[in-house]
Scaffold this motif. Structure first.
Motif, PDB file in Angstrom:
ATOM      1  N   PHE A 146      -8.290 -11.081 -13.292  1.00 39.12           N
ATOM      2  CA  PHE A 146      -9.739 -11.111 -13.390  1.00 39.12           C
ATOM      3  C   PHE A 146     -10.102 -11.965 -14.605  1.00 39.12           C
ATOM      4  CE2 PHE A 146      -9.358  -6.741 -11.350  1.00 39.12           C
ATOM      5  CZ  PHE A 146      -9.637  -7.233 -10.082  1.00 39.12           C
ATOM      6  N   ALA A 147     -10.587 -13.160 -14.340  1.00 38.59           N
ATOM      7  CA  ALA A 147     -10.843 -14.128 -15.406  1.00 38.59           C
ATOM      8  C   ALA A 147     -12.182 -13.823 -16.068  1.00 38.59           C
ATOM      9  CB  ALA A 147     -10.813 -15.552 -14.845  1.00 38.59           C
ATOM     10  N   ASP A 148     -12.206 -12.719 -16.827  1.00 42.92           N
ATOM     11  CA  ASP A 148     -13.459 -12.288 -17.450  1.00 42.92           C
ATOM     12  C   ASP A 148     -13.897 -13.222 -18.573  1.00 42.92           C
ATOM     13  OD1 ASP A 148     -11.265 -11.483 -18.947  1.00 42.92           O
ATOM     14  OD2 ASP A 148     -12.070  -9.501 -19.452  1.00 42.92           O
ATOM     15  N   LEU A 149     -12.949 -13.781 -19.294  1.00 39.93           N
ATOM     16  CA  LEU A 149     -13.313 -14.716 -20.367  1.00 39.93           C
ATOM     17  C   LEU A 149     -13.944 -15.972 -19.781  1.00 39.93           C
ATOM     18  CD1 LEU A 149     -13.336 -15.412 -23.360  1.00 39.93           C
ATOM     19  CD2 LEU A 149     -11.021 -16.341 -23.109  1.00 39.93           C
ATOM     20  N   HIS A 150     -13.361 -16.493 -18.693  1.00 37.03           N
ATOM     21  CA  HIS A 150     -13.946 -17.657 -18.027  1.00 37.03           C
ATOM     22  C   HIS A 150     -15.347 -17.327 -17.512  1.00 37.03           C
ATOM     23  CE1 HIS A 150     -10.585 -20.391 -18.179  1.00 37.03           C
ATOM     24  NE2 HIS A 150      -9.774 -19.449 -17.750  1.00 37.03           N
ATOM     25  N   ALA A 151     -15.511 -16.118 -16.961  1.00 40.13           N
ATOM     26  CA  ALA A 151     -16.817 -15.716 -16.451  1.00 40.13           C
ATOM     27  C   ALA A 151     -17.847 -15.690 -17.578  1.00 40.13           C
ATOM     28  CB  ALA A 151     -16.722 -14.351 -15.780  1.00 40.13           C
TER      29      ALA A 151
ATOM     30  N   LYS B 239       7.474 -13.295  -7.801  1.00 39.89           N
ATOM     31  CA  LYS B 239       6.340 -12.827  -8.608  1.00 39.89           C
ATOM     32  C   LYS B 239       5.231 -13.872  -8.518  1.00 39.89           C
ATOM     33  CE  LYS B 239       9.370 -10.410 -11.869  1.00 39.89           C
ATOM     34  NZ  LYS B 239       9.810 -10.305 -13.301  1.00 39.89           N
ATOM     35  N   ILE B 240       4.046 -13.442  -8.056  1.00 42.97           N
ATOM     36  CA  ILE B 240       2.952 -14.364  -7.750  1.00 42.97           C
ATOM     37  C   ILE B 240       1.668 -13.885  -8.420  1.00 42.97           C
ATOM     38  CG2 ILE B 240       1.556 -15.389  -5.882  1.00 42.97           C
ATOM     39  CD1 ILE B 240       3.886 -14.816  -3.984  1.00 42.97           C
ATOM     40  N   TYR B 241       0.808 -14.843  -8.830  1.00 38.06           N
ATOM     41  CA  TYR B 241      -0.508 -14.423  -9.308  1.00 38.06           C
ATOM     42  C   TYR B 241      -1.618 -15.222  -8.641  1.00 38.06           C
ATOM     43  CZ  TYR B 241      -2.968 -17.691 -12.545  1.00 38.06           C
ATOM     44  OH  TYR B 241      -3.713 -18.704 -13.088  1.00 38.06           O
ATOM     45  N   TRP B 242      -2.753 -14.540  -8.505  1.00 35.04           N
ATOM     46  CA  TRP B 242      -3.987 -15.164  -7.992  1.00 35.04           C
ATOM     47  C   TRP B 242      -5.115 -14.782  -8.931  1.00 35.04           C
ATOM     48  CZ3 TRP B 242      -8.247 -12.344  -5.556  1.00 35.04           C
ATOM     49  CH2 TRP B 242      -9.245 -13.185  -5.044  1.00 35.04           C
ATOM     50  N   GLY B 243      -5.919 -15.754  -9.315  1.00 35.42           N
ATOM     51  CA  GLY B 243      -6.996 -15.495 -10.261  1.00 35.42           C
ATOM     52  C   GLY B 243      -8.375 -15.663  -9.648  1.00 35.42           C
ATOM     53  N   THR B 244      -9.328 -14.867 -10.135  1.00 31.81           N
ATOM     54  CA  THR B 244     -10.716 -14.984  -9.689  1.00 31.81           C
ATOM     55  C   THR B 244     -11.637 -14.636 -10.854  1.00 31.81           C
ATOM     56  OG1 THR B 244     -12.348 -14.215  -8.062  1.00 31.81           O
ATOM     57  CG2 THR B 244     -10.737 -12.606  -8.804  1.00 31.81           C
ATOM     58  N   ALA B 245     -12.683 -15.446 -11.014  1.00 29.78           N
ATOM     59  CA  ALA B 245     -13.672 -15.174 -12.062  1.00 29.78           C
ATOM     60  C   ALA B 245     -14.608 -14.065 -11.595  1.00 29.78           C
ATOM     61  CB  ALA B 245     -14.465 -16.438 -12.391  1.00 29.78           C
ATOM     62  N   THR B 246     -14.885 -13.110 -12.466  1.00 28.52           N
ATOM     63  CA  THR B 246     -15.674 -11.936 -12.097  1.00 28.52           C
ATOM     64  C   THR B 246     -17.163 -12.217 -12.290  1.00 28.52           C
ATOM     65  OG1 THR B 246     -15.223 -11.111 -14.319  1.00 28.52           O
ATOM     66  CG2 THR B 246     -13.871 -10.253 -12.531  1.00 28.52           C
ATOM     67  N   THR B 247     -17.708 -13.009 -11.373  1.00 30.65           N
ATOM     68  CA  THR B 247     -19.120 -13.378 -11.458  1.00 30.65           C
ATOM     69  C   THR B 247     -19.886 -12.741 -10.296  1.00 30.65           C
ATOM     70  OG1 THR B 247     -18.504 -15.479 -10.390  1.00 30.65           O
ATOM     71  CG2 THR B 247     -18.742 -15.483 -12.781  1.00 30.65           C
ATOM     72  N   GLY B 248     -20.089 -13.498  -9.194  1.00 28.91           N
ATOM     73  CA  GLY B 248     -20.815 -12.957  -8.044  1.00 28.91           C
ATOM     74  C   GLY B 248     -19.998 -11.907  -7.299  1.00 28.91           C
TER      75      GLY B 248
ATOM     76  N   LEU C 128     -20.118  -7.757 -17.611  1.00 31.98           N
ATOM     77  CA  LEU C 128     -18.841  -8.259 -17.094  1.00 31.98           C
ATOM     78  C   LEU C 128     -17.810  -7.131 -16.985  1.00 31.98           C
ATOM     79  CD1 LEU C 128     -18.537 -11.703 -18.904  1.00 31.98           C
ATOM     80  CD2 LEU C 128     -18.770 -11.304 -16.449  1.00 31.98           C
ATOM     81  N   GLU C 129     -17.853  -6.193 -17.913  1.00 34.68           N
ATOM     82  CA  GLU C 129     -16.934  -5.054 -17.850  1.00 34.68           C
ATOM     83  C   GLU C 129     -17.162  -4.265 -16.567  1.00 34.68           C
ATOM     84  OE1 GLU C 129     -14.473  -1.831 -18.271  1.00 34.68           O
ATOM     85  OE2 GLU C 129     -14.397  -3.755 -19.328  1.00 34.68           O
ATOM     86  N   LEU C 130     -18.417  -4.065 -16.212  1.00 35.90           N
ATOM     87  CA  LEU C 130     -18.743  -3.351 -14.976  1.00 35.90           C
ATOM     88  C   LEU C 130     -18.320  -4.153 -13.752  1.00 35.90           C
ATOM     89  CD1 LEU C 130     -22.285  -2.082 -16.025  1.00 35.90           C
ATOM     90  CD2 LEU C 130     -20.260  -0.652 -15.676  1.00 35.90           C
ATOM     91  N   ARG C 131     -18.483  -5.474 -13.823  1.00 35.88           N
ATOM     92  CA  ARG C 131     -18.116  -6.317 -12.689  1.00 35.88           C
ATOM     93  C   ARG C 131     -16.601  -6.358 -12.486  1.00 35.88           C
ATOM     94  NH1 ARG C 131     -22.664 -11.225 -12.928  1.00 35.88           N
ATOM     95  NH2 ARG C 131     -24.410  -9.829 -12.437  1.00 35.88           N
TER      96      ARG C 131
ATOM     97  N   GLY D 236      -8.155 -11.354 -18.138  1.00 38.90           N
ATOM     98  CA  GLY D 236      -7.822 -12.503 -18.977  1.00 38.90           C
ATOM     99  C   GLY D 236      -7.875 -12.183 -20.451  1.00 38.90           C
ATOM    100  N   THR D 237      -8.855 -11.379 -20.854  1.00 37.84           N
ATOM    101  CA  THR D 237      -8.998 -11.059 -22.277  1.00 37.84           C
ATOM    102  C   THR D 237      -7.878 -10.174 -22.812  1.00 37.84           C
ATOM    103  OG1 THR D 237     -10.558  -9.332 -21.561  1.00 37.84           O
ATOM    104  CG2 THR D 237     -11.500 -11.368 -22.418  1.00 37.84           C
ATOM    105  N   GLU D 238      -7.025  -9.650 -21.930  1.00 35.34           N
ATOM    106  CA  GLU D 238      -5.888  -8.852 -22.399  1.00 35.34           C
ATOM    107  C   GLU D 238      -4.885  -9.714 -23.163  1.00 35.34           C
ATOM    108  OE1 GLU D 238      -4.056  -6.619 -19.274  1.00 35.34           O
ATOM    109  OE2 GLU D 238      -5.947  -5.752 -18.577  1.00 35.34           O
ATOM    110  N   TYR D 239      -4.864 -11.024 -22.886  1.00 42.31           N
ATOM    111  CA  TYR D 239      -3.902 -11.892 -23.586  1.00 42.31           C
ATOM    112  C   TYR D 239      -4.506 -13.225 -24.028  1.00 42.31           C
ATOM    113  CZ  TYR D 239      -3.607 -14.312 -19.073  1.00 42.31           C
ATOM    114  OH  TYR D 239      -3.904 -15.000 -17.938  1.00 42.31           O
ATOM    115  N   GLN D 240      -5.627 -13.639 -23.451  1.00 44.14           N
ATOM    116  CA  GLN D 240      -6.170 -14.964 -23.754  1.00 44.14           C
ATOM    117  C   GLN D 240      -6.809 -15.071 -25.140  1.00 44.14           C
ATOM    118  OE1 GLN D 240      -8.697 -15.454 -20.351  1.00 44.14           O
ATOM    119  NE2 GLN D 240      -7.088 -16.350 -19.085  1.00 44.14           N
ATOM    120  N   LEU D 241      -7.017 -13.937 -25.801  1.00 38.26           N
ATOM    121  CA  LEU D 241      -7.565 -13.958 -27.160  1.00 38.26           C
ATOM    122  C   LEU D 241      -6.483 -13.694 -28.212  1.00 38.26           C
ATOM    123  CD1 LEU D 241     -10.890 -11.972 -26.531  1.00 38.26           C
ATOM    124  CD2 LEU D 241     -10.584 -14.448 -26.664  1.00 38.26           C
TER     125      LEU D 241
END
Length: 530
Positions: free
Chosen positions: A71-76, A35-44, A88-91, A118-123
């Motif tokens: 999708f690290a939306d909180l970080h973005a 089981k592997i994860y890769w993260g990316t901030a949803t900016t550009g 950010l929701e659209l991105r 990210g916001t599914e659990y980070q909050l």
């Protein structure tokens, strides 16, 4: 066809630069899939360089791994709060459609792929409590060190930059994965995770690291710089135009984004017995076919393959990857999503000029900086400050400028005499201990174990006083006459100024150059510029 454990392991680790916890992979594979994860901030917007990590994710899926893309939306959102939640929701939606389209383009099944925000659990209460717990364990030194390669380093860092490595470590636990995948630039965050998660009673994870691959257009491809990247929806004509600008020095295989893309994406996607084809006229030697990347690299290194022919071949394979994505995004609803998620920037114009200072709302672009080569023709100690030099510097004007520099502890007067330096010329003049300073000598600065190191930037030998220093991709536009100090234009741009691993000055991986060559420093790799 059933895949053996060895075949699965080979797919998981191929083309990686480093693996931490290799022995754990073998142990887990004997019992179940990884089981592997890769993260990316949803900016550009995701661009062609995303095929590098996506190709590895394809390997993981082919090996039967369960993959989560975060999708690290909180970080973005916390990235200077540049975008509202609605955007950010659209991105996030655009990222999901884009990554699915990329995987579809290369024929990878999506049944074991899961997207998580990210916001599914980070909050949540539990995650927040763990953030506090982790903050009571991690030292400021360790947090700063862990984020050195991925968090923007400034003199007065925001607290969020110190928290970032710990938050990324906690993601491993809350996503319930065995391994995290990322670039080798995140190695220090991965080692911080391995040190501190066990202290909280959580399992130490495996860490899989891709090498840092140079971009196709020279340096790193940036989502925020239109000319430095190939977008997933660029037309074939646009791809051709951008590849013409790509850095591709004959025989240079070390800093060649075209070859890197071939190695980490194209060859990995070939079917059995498929070869990399270079189409050439008979007068140029006829077609070439390469069964392995090593054969292609050797041919280019020996200059038996011309850069133009390599570009033409890469162009063919890029368009082959992008065609299915373009087709998917022909749907009206996806066209509408693209427009809403990334609305065209509204370009403001200068409204007036007062007292030599631009009153404007323009974008903060590096072309606004007036950076020139200067020659120190006179230097002395400041009469009222032991750590300051007072310099007379010829920058190509009728009279030399007086500039005050805090270099006494780092460079001797003898080393500074008659030396060529790089000068920021359009700062508002400021008095420094009674002496007016009309500019700044730019230097590479670094700190190691509490000791500060400083080296003046060095233009190429043929440079002359007054030669303008430009930043690649930002040649157009005139510098401000004087930078408005209230708008902190220099401070905003300075954050992204740093030295490469080859001691070459860059802004967001675009080189600082004169007409004679790159700006460098003596030895401070990865240092910041101030």
């Amino acid at each position: 066809m059933t895949m053996s454990l060895t075949e699965k392991k080979n797919l998981i680790v191929r083309n990686l630069q480093e693996v931490l916890g290799d022995e754990k992979i073998d142990a887990i594979l004997k019992e179940r899939d990884l089981k592997i994860y890769w993260g990316t901030a949803t900016t550009g917007r995701p661009h062609i360089a995303y095929f590098v990590p996506i190709s590895k994710i394809a390997d993981y899926l082919k090996a039967g791994c369960e993959v989560k893309i975060l999708f690290a939306d909180l970080h973005a959102y916390l990235d200077n709060m540049k975008a509202p939640w609605e955007l950010l929701e659209l991105r996030v939606q655009y990222y999901e459609h884009s990554i699915k389209a990329m995987l579809t383009s290369i024929g990878v099944p999506l049944d074991k792929l899961k997207f998580v925000r990210g916001t599914e659990y980070q909050l949540s209460k539990e995650y927040t409590m763990d953030v506090y717990r982790l903050s009571s364990c991690i030292t400021e030194h360790d947090a700063k060190k862990a984020g050195a390669e991925v968090v923007k380093q400034v003199e007065n860092p925001l607290l969020s930059g110190l928290l970032y490595p710990g938050l990324q470590a906690l993601d491993e636990e809350y996503l319930k994965v065995d391994a995290q995948f990322g670039g080798v630039d995140q190695r220090k965050i991965f080692t911080l995770s391995e040190k501190y998660l066990p202290q909280m009673g959580y399992t130490k994870r495996i860490h899989l690291m891709n090498p840092m691959v140079p971009g196709l257009a020279g340096g790193k491809m940036s989502s925020s710089e239109e000319d430095s990247k190939i977008d997933l929806l660029d037309t074939p004509a646009t791809v051709k135009k951008k590849l013409k600008k790509a850095f591709c020095e004959p025989g240079n295989v070390a800093d060649n984004g075209l070859l890197a893309f071939a190695k980490h994406v194209i060859f990995g996607l070939f079917k059995p017995d498929e070869k990399f084809k270079v189409s050439r006229n008979e007068s140029n030697g006829g077609d070439l076919n390469f069964g392995t990347y090593e054969e292609l690299e050797l041919c280019f290194a020996e200059q038996k393959l011309h850069p133009a022919d390599l570009k033409s071949s890469i162009e063919f394979y890029i368009n082959r990857l992008l065609d299915p994505i373009r087709k998917i995004f022909e749907k009206p609803e996806l066209q509408q999503l693209v427009t809403k998620a990334y609305p065209p920037p509204v370009k403001a114009t200068k409204v007036s000029q007062k007292n030599g200072i631009n009153q404007e709302t323009d974008e903060v672009l590096p072309s606004r900086l007036d950076i020139r080569v200067g020659k120190i023709i006179e230097i002395s100690l400041h009469p009222d400050a032991d750590s300051l030099y007072v310099e007379k510097i010829d920058i190509g004007e009728q009279e030399p400028r007086t500039i005050v520099s805090g270099l006494v502890k780092f460079v001797s007067i003898e080393e500074m005499k008659n030396r060529n330096v790089v000068v920021l010329c359009n700062l508002k003049p400021a008095k420094m201990r009674g002496v007016e300073s009309c500019g700044m000598v730019l230097c590479a600065t670094n700190e190691l174990d509490g000791v500060k190191f400083v080296e003046p930037l060095e233009p190429s030998e043929d440079s002359k006083p007054g030669d303008r220093v430009i930043i690649e991709s930002y040649e157009q536009g005139e510098p401000d006459k004087i930078l408005n100090p209230k708008k902190k234009i220099w401070e905003k741009l300075q954050v992204d100024l740093k030295m490469s691993d080859n001691c070459e000055a860059q802004w967001q991986s675009n080189y600082l150059i004169t007409k004679y060559g790159k700006i460098k420093c003596k030895s401070l790799k990865g240092a910041h510029i101030s």
